[in-house]
Design an enzyme around this catalytic site. Sequence first.
Site, short mmCIF file in Angstrom:
data_model
loop_
_atom_site.label_atom_id
_atom_site.label_comp_id
_atom_site.label_asym_id
_atom_site.label_seq_id
_atom_site.Cartn_x
_atom_site.Cartn_y
_atom_site.Cartn_z
N GLU A 99 31.52 48.83 51.07
CA GLU A 99 31.56 47.31 51.60
C GLU A 99 30.30 46.68 51.62
O GLU A 99 29.91 45.07 51.35
CB GLU A 99 32.23 47.34 52.84
CG GLU A 99 32.76 46.00 53.22
CD GLU A 99 33.51 46.88 54.12
OE1 GLU A 99 34.38 45.45 54.39
OE2 GLU A 99 33.79 47.59 55.00
N HIS A 125 35.34 73.73 44.66
CA HIS A 125 36.28 74.49 43.56
C HIS A 125 37.41 73.51 43.60
O HIS A 125 38.00 74.06 42.52
CB HIS A 125 37.02 75.90 44.96
CG HIS A 125 36.36 76.88 45.21
ND1 HIS A 125 35.00 77.91 44.63
CD2 HIS A 125 35.97 76.91 46.73
CE1 HIS A 125 34.73 78.56 45.60
NE2 HIS A 125 34.83 77.96 46.70
N LYS A 239 41.51 39.10 51.97
CA LYS A 239 42.27 38.22 53.39
C LYS A 239 42.91 36.97 53.37
O LYS A 239 43.66 36.86 54.29
CB LYS A 239 41.73 38.71 54.40
CG LYS A 239 41.27 39.71 54.91
CD LYS A 239 39.84 39.47 56.06
CE LYS A 239 39.27 41.50 56.32
NZ LYS A 239 37.80 41.08 57.71
#
Length: 270
Positions: A99, A125, A239
């Site tokens: 960000e 793994h 937003k």
Amino acid sequence: EGIAALEIPSNVGGRFSVLTPVGLLPAALVGIDPAELLAGAAALRDRCRADDLGTNPAGTYAVLQWLADTRAGKHVHVLMPYSDPLRDIALWFVQLWAESLGKRRGAGDHVGPTPVPALGATDQHSQVQLFMEGPADKTITFLEVAGRTALGPIPRLYADVPDLAYLGGHSLGELLDAERRATAGALARRGRPNMTITVDAVDPWHVGGLIFLFELATAYAGALYGVDAFDQPGVELGKQFTYTILGRPGSDAARAEWDQLPEPDPGRRV
């Protein structure tokens, strides 16, 4: 509502807020000493005051990662703690790095590395196969905790089973450390750049310093990339679109931009 409240600095974004009341109050409520968190952060800040890069761990980290991204094509930055208590540091680092640094610069070009979380030895793994033999576009930063090699002694059992007997007399802490060192060595042997950050203990003082190290490194990296590490305009547009979809007053400009988007094409639904 008459509820007691702590002041939250208006100029500190969420990803940088862990050392404000946003993070310190919850820490205190679960028994973590906030004064020690802040003391550790202050100690790291003082270490990073010097102009000499060799004595500035946050500056060193930022410069190495920036050079790897911009000069060596290493656009993916993996943070891999070998410690369960530090597991979520990697998730927070992803938000902090992404960000803050994924931005469009004034000239119109787009910059920013892609951060990836991993956990040793679990992801040793699962993801390390990609790190070892996939595209050579990554750096890997290991987080280790010192002084744990004597923890969890492994008993001397099954002397008749060679594949197990050699572990007797070692410890789980030693085994985990050996796996980290072996993974770092294997990556280096394949020419895959990696570094290790060592934390002496998982306690408030050291974790506070670790948090501040990554925050300050992010600020340095923002300056190196030529972007503001403390804003998030790309998030803000989403937003604003949310506000206009829900009818929030004052979102007319976002509504005009939203209305310019094409309608979904039914012919492309599968």
